[in-house]
Design a protein around this motif. Structure first.
Motif, PDB file in Angstrom:
ATOM      1  N   MET A 623       0.629  -1.223   0.118  1.00 33.97           N
ATOM      2  CA  MET A 623      -0.205   0.295   0.238  1.00 33.97           C
ATOM      3  C   MET A 623       0.783   1.160  -0.525  1.00 33.97           C
ATOM      4  SD  MET A 623      -2.978   1.479  -0.628  1.00 33.97           S
ATOM      5  CE  MET A 623      -3.923  -0.527  -0.168  1.00 33.97           C
ATOM      6  N   PRO A 624       2.069   1.306   0.550  1.00 35.45           N
ATOM      7  CA  PRO A 624       2.252   2.386   0.502  1.00 35.45           C
ATOM      8  C   PRO A 624       3.284   3.048  -1.138  1.00 35.45           C
ATOM      9  CG  PRO A 624       3.830   1.307   2.229  1.00 35.45           C
ATOM     10  CD  PRO A 624       2.419   0.826   1.649  1.00 35.45           C
ATOM     11  N   ILE A 625       3.595   1.991  -1.653  1.00 37.62           N
ATOM     12  CA  ILE A 625       3.791   2.501  -3.391  1.00 37.62           C
ATOM     13  C   ILE A 625       2.437   2.962  -4.127  1.00 37.62           C
ATOM     14  CG2 ILE A 625       4.081   1.147  -4.892  1.00 37.62           C
ATOM     15  CD1 ILE A 625       5.513  -1.280  -3.676  1.00 37.62           C
ATOM     16  N   ALA A 626       1.684   2.390  -3.523  1.00 35.68           N
ATOM     17  CA  ALA A 626       0.292   2.892  -5.001  1.00 35.68           C
ATOM     18  C   ALA A 626      -0.454   4.473  -3.698  1.00 35.68           C
ATOM     19  CB  ALA A 626      -0.901   1.893  -3.443  1.00 35.68           C
ATOM     20  N   ARG A 627      -0.148   4.545  -2.130  1.00 34.43           N
ATOM     21  CA  ARG A 627      -0.884   6.010  -1.978  1.00 34.43           C
ATOM     22  C   ARG A 627       0.209   6.844  -2.383  1.00 34.43           C
ATOM     23  NH1 ARG A 627      -0.114   4.057   2.943  1.00 34.43           N
ATOM     24  NH2 ARG A 627      -2.604   4.455   3.627  1.00 34.43           N
ATOM     25  N   LYS A 628       1.583   7.026  -2.338  1.00 38.37           N
ATOM     26  CA  LYS A 628       2.377   7.631  -3.378  1.00 38.37           C
ATOM     27  C   LYS A 628       2.647   7.686  -5.279  1.00 38.37           C
ATOM     28  CE  LYS A 628       7.488   7.734  -5.118  1.00 38.37           C
ATOM     29  NZ  LYS A 628       7.165   9.836  -4.517  1.00 38.37           N
ATOM     30  N   ILE A 629       2.239   6.493  -5.299  1.00 42.47           N
ATOM     31  CA  ILE A 629       1.464   7.136  -6.694  1.00 42.47           C
ATOM     32  C   ILE A 629       0.265   7.935  -6.455  1.00 42.47           C
ATOM     33  CG2 ILE A 629       0.547   5.937  -8.781  1.00 42.47           C
ATOM     34  CD1 ILE A 629       2.235   3.801  -8.227  1.00 42.47           C
ATOM     35  N   ILE A 630      -0.336   8.256  -6.078  1.00 42.25           N
ATOM     36  CA  ILE A 630      -2.025   8.505  -5.755  1.00 42.25           C
ATOM     37  C   ILE A 630      -1.177  10.040  -5.472  1.00 42.25           C
ATOM     38  CG2 ILE A 630      -3.802   9.594  -5.127  1.00 42.25           C
ATOM     39  CD1 ILE A 630      -4.798   6.574  -5.198  1.00 42.25           C
ATOM     40  N   LYS A 631      -0.326  10.081  -4.738  1.00 38.42           N
ATOM     41  CA  LYS A 631       0.209  11.262  -4.028  1.00 38.42           C
ATOM     42  C   LYS A 631       0.754  12.399  -4.884  1.00 38.42           C
ATOM     43  CE  LYS A 631       2.848  13.369  -0.517  1.00 38.42           C
ATOM     44  NZ  LYS A 631       3.639  13.213   0.957  1.00 38.42           N
ATOM     45  N   ASP A 632       1.822  12.108  -5.969  1.00 36.05           N
ATOM     46  CA  ASP A 632       2.233  12.036  -6.998  1.00 36.05           C
ATOM     47  C   ASP A 632       1.904  12.812  -8.277  1.00 36.05           C
ATOM     48  OD1 ASP A 632       4.908  12.062  -5.317  1.00 36.05           O
ATOM     49  OD2 ASP A 632       5.484  10.041  -7.101  1.00 36.05           O
ATOM     50  N   GLY A 633       0.485  12.167  -7.915  1.00 35.04           N
ATOM     51  CA  GLY A 633      -0.735  13.183  -8.953  1.00 35.04           C
ATOM     52  C   GLY A 633      -0.073  13.222 -11.091  1.00 35.04           C
ATOM     53  N   GLU A 634       0.907  12.295 -10.980  1.00 33.81           N
ATOM     54  CA  GLU A 634       1.316  12.353 -12.193  1.00 33.81           C
ATOM     55  C   GLU A 634       0.958  11.394 -13.493  1.00 33.81           C
ATOM     56  OE1 GLU A 634       5.361  10.947 -11.587  1.00 33.81           O
ATOM     57  OE2 GLU A 634       5.770  13.417 -10.258  1.00 33.81           O
ATOM     58  N   GLU A 635       0.902  11.891 -14.693  1.00 29.53           N
ATOM     59  CA  GLU A 635       0.223  10.920 -16.157  1.00 29.53           C
ATOM     60  C   GLU A 635       0.740   9.819 -16.484  1.00 29.53           C
ATOM     61  OE1 GLU A 635      -0.857  13.183 -19.043  1.00 29.53           O
ATOM     62  OE2 GLU A 635      -2.070  14.712 -18.358  1.00 29.53           O
ATOM     63  N   HIS A 636       0.964   8.929 -15.931  1.00 33.25           N
ATOM     64  CA  HIS A 636       1.485   8.141 -16.746  1.00 33.25           C
ATOM     65  C   HIS A 636       1.543   7.563 -18.482  1.00 33.25           C
ATOM     66  CE1 HIS A 636       2.956   7.746 -12.507  1.00 33.25           C
ATOM     67  NE2 HIS A 636       2.580   7.951 -12.087  1.00 33.25           N
ATOM     68  N   SER A 637       1.977   6.777 -18.932  1.00 35.12           N
ATOM     69  CA  SER A 637       2.371   6.663 -20.515  1.00 35.12           C
ATOM     70  C   SER A 637       1.778   5.448 -20.869  1.00 35.12           C
ATOM     71  CB  SER A 637       3.310   7.087 -21.607  1.00 35.12           C
ATOM     72  OG  SER A 637       4.374   6.668 -20.853  1.00 35.12           O
ATOM     73  N   ASP A 638       2.589   4.695 -19.710  1.00 29.98           N
ATOM     74  CA  ASP A 638       2.521   3.362 -19.470  1.00 29.98           C
ATOM     75  C   ASP A 638       2.320   2.537 -17.840  1.00 29.98           C
ATOM     76  OD1 ASP A 638       2.625   0.127 -19.546  1.00 29.98           O
ATOM     77  OD2 ASP A 638       4.380   0.187 -20.866  1.00 29.98           O
ATOM     78  N   LEU A 639       0.712   2.414 -18.073  1.00 33.70           N
ATOM     79  CA  LEU A 639       0.625   1.611 -16.719  1.00 33.70           C
ATOM     80  C   LEU A 639       1.433   0.529 -16.386  1.00 33.70           C
ATOM     81  CD1 LEU A 639      -2.529   3.344 -16.005  1.00 33.70           C
ATOM     82  CD2 LEU A 639      -0.437   3.612 -15.154  1.00 33.70           C
ATOM     83  N   ASN A 640       1.558   0.105 -17.548  1.00 33.26           N
ATOM     84  CA  ASN A 640       2.285  -2.022 -16.999  1.00 33.26           C
ATOM     85  C   ASN A 640       3.608  -1.683 -16.174  1.00 33.26           C
ATOM     86  OD1 ASN A 640       0.524  -3.440 -18.013  1.00 33.26           O
ATOM     87  ND2 ASN A 640       0.998  -2.790 -20.511  1.00 33.26           N
TER      88      ASN A 640
END
Length: 651
Positions: A623-640
């Protein structure tokens, strides 16, 4: 002393007349002898008769006798007052202390210790009898004196418990927490951590101390202990046993101890409802008209289970055979019902409905019980999961022995021939013995009107700022809070971990931290010990999603997750630390379309191409990884590539 002054007023004219007459006689004697004294005060007018030496002697004797008599009278009066004072103090000290049995009295003025007789005579006289009486506290059998301060603490037994001992309600609480759920307990713990001497009072409508609600729809149903409804102890998926209560009774102090507790503490008033809140006066009123003032207040009233209007209109017989699942009493009732009926219908396809369906489904073969789950969506948790995963979950629930009726809209419910008949809008008819309505939660905002607090028209709940503050000294946490998330905007969340996170933050801010809401709470759901997921952020099936899946192994289950973390409440292993440098898996992501088997994976929820929610499907402790992704709020070209951060392809 008053009597001495009266005597002196009567003797003063005689003394003045005698003094004047003596001076006149001295002057005459000096003139007759031919000598003039060095200084003779001028004569004053006197009403006394002029005369010779005999008259003077009579006046002198009268004055002397009056002075001696007055001195003796004064001495005996002072001595008698002192003795009466001493006797009064001893009599009061010997009385039994009845005050504690009737009420807690406001502290009277201190009674001075009587000084020794010799000391009093050498310094100041004892106070008059009237002043001594003023220092003596009132009789314990009388009502406490009226004051302009807060009223004295009152005594009343908890309603509905005639055998309970009388409970003394403190008239003031520095920290007052309304509601006895997870948010309140988290706030109390946070307040005490930052202010070790804090005095915290929790007021709750429930008869129990704060406890965890998730096991009521999960692990408690899988216990092999026949007395589980009494012990409320359960085995976690990893086999370890624990209680649903956060702390044992010894953790709390009694309400009557709160005011005098030297090191503070947490006290609970159970079976009490707050019916009115005076924001300007900083006080609340309970359902028995008791008033409690506060310095700082937290509203954590949670929510009330919703019901279908067709059930509410169906009459008393239908209502008596319907369970709205929320509290310990609801778990005990449904457990008893499941052992004594042939059929139970669960209305609702969300978290609670699906968890209860799986739990009761496990009992279907043992108790010859038919378990029906119906909902308006196409599949289980259809409002949260993307359609393909919802369909897979539906099959999983069916495999637990549950009969699924999807796309079901209830038209009416009647009690007929000892059965509940549920008529659906498409004409289908379902017969059952008992109904469990799991159709959502209504935030409890009953105090909004009297307190003048704003209720959010879109999400419901008390509207608060990012610091969870509704007023300068009022905070709201848990299910009842509609807060401003500085990353995701205005929200209201109804999950255990959010109650922990928001309660902890509110407690910190009540002690002056002034922190905004930033730690994204997570939530989880388990469909038994083998399938579970954890989620964070906004997870709404109406949003675009991208899912990346991999083959599951034996360690990818809720059972294995609890063995690794050591707790059945997975959010308790959560930390506020976010992943700062996650390491991506070197294993390439499998290409191709989804297969029917979704062993484990990550589902990303997008809004304007930015990840706003993530579900970890049978992926735990990431969950800490998921939390950081949401906190950063960046667009990702490849979610894979982003999915590789969760190492889902590692064995």
């Amino acid at each position: 002393m008053l009597k001495c002054r009266t005597v002196w007023k009567k003797l003063a004219p005689l003394a003045r007349a005698s003094s004047t007459l003596c001076r006149q006689n001295v002057r005459r004697t000096a003139l007759n002898n031919g000598r003039t004294p060095a200084y003779v005060p001028a004569a004053h007018m006197s009403s006394g008769a002029a005369g010779g030496g005999r008259a003077n002697q009579i006046y002198v004797l009268l004055v002397g006798a009056a002075c001696v008599g007055g001195g003796v009278y004064t001495y005996r009066t002072v001595k008698g007052d002192g003795q009466r004072y001493q006797e009064r103090i001893e009599e009061i000290s010997s009385r039994p202390n009845k005050t504690q049995a009737s009420y807690i009295q406001t502290e009277p003025p201190a009674v001075p210790e009587p000084e020794p007789e010799a000391a009093r005579s050498s310094e100041e006289p004892s106070p008059p009898a009237a002043d001594v009486e003023a220092l003596i506290p009132p009789e314990t059998s009388e009502a406490p004196p009226e004051t302009s301060e807060a009223p004295p603490e009152t005594t009343e037994a908890p309603p509905g418990d005639s055998a309970a001992a009388s409970l003394k309600v403190p008239s003031h609480a520095p920290y007052l927490l309304i509601g006895g759920g997870t948010a309140s307990f988290a706030a109390a713990r946070s307040i005490r951590a930052r202010d070790p001497g804090a005095k915290v009072l929790i007021v709750t409508e429930e008869p129990d101390a704060p406890y965890m609600r998730p096991p009521l729809s999960k692990e408690l149903w899988f216990s092999d202990d026949p007395s589980v409804t009494e012990t409320l102890r359960f085995k976690q998926w990893n086999g370890k046993e624990r209680s649903i209560f956060f702390q044992p009774p010894s953790f709390y102090i009694t309400a009557e101890e709160l005011s005098s507790a030297e090191n503070g503490g947490v006290a609970i008033l159970t079976n009490r409802k707050v019916v009115h809140m005076d924001v300007r006066g900083n006080k609340i009123k309970l359902d028995d008209d008791t008033e409690i003032s506060y310095d700082k207040c937290l509203i954590a009233t949670g929510g009330v289970p919703r019901n279908l209007q067709v059930i509410e209109r169906a009459g008393e017989e239908v209502m008596q055979k319907t369970t709205l699942f929320r509290k310990i009493e609801d778990f005990k009732e449904l457990d008893k019902v499941s052992r004594n009926v042939k059929s139970i219908a669960i209305i609702g396809g969300g978290f609670l409905g699906s968890e209860l369906a799986c739990a009761l489904g496990r009992r279907s073969s043992e108790f010859d019980l038919e378990v029906i789950q119906m909902y308006p969506e196409k599949g289980n948790m259809g409002k949260v999961l993307p359609e393909y995963l919802s369909n897979w979950t539906t099959e999983k629930v069916k495999s637990e022995g549950v009969k699924i009726i999807s796309e079901a809209l209830v038209k009416s419910v009647v009690f007929k021939d000892d059965k509940l008949e549920i008529q659906l809008k498409d004409g289908r008819l379902v017969k059952t013995d008992h109904i469990v309505a799991a159709v959502g939660l209504e935030p409890n905002v009953d105090l909004a009107k009297s307190a003048g607090l704003e209720v959010d028209s879109d999400f419901g709940g008390f509207r608060v700022n990012a610091e969870l503050q509704a007023r300068s000294n009022i905070w709201v946490a848990g299910d009842a809070a509609c807060f401003y998330d500085i990353r995701l905007g205005r929200r209201r969340v109804e999950h255990h971990d959010h109650a922990v996170v928001s309660g902890r933050l509110a407690g910190e801010n009540m002690t002056g931290a002034n922190k905004p809401y930033w730690h994204q709470s997570m939530f989880w759901s388990d469909l038994g010990p083998d399938v579970g997921y954890e989620a964070i952020g906004i997870v709404d099936s109406s949003l675009p999603t991208v899912g990346v899946f991999a083959k599951a192994t034996a360690k990818d289950t809720p059972r294995a997750a609890t063995e690794l973390s050591g707790t059945g409440i997975r959010s308790e292993s959560e930390t506020e630390d976010t992943a700062t440098s996650p390491v991506a898996s070197p294993t390439p992501t499998p290409s191709g379309s989804h297969k029917d088997e979704y062993g484990k994976g990550v589902i990303f929820y997008l809004r304007d191409k930015v990840v706003v929610g993530i579900i970890l499907w049978n992926v735990f402790n990431r969950m800490p990884i998921a939390r950081k992704i949401i906190k950063d709020g960046e667009e990702h070209s490849d979610l894979n590539e982003v999915a590789k951060l969760f190492n889902i392809h590692d064995d």
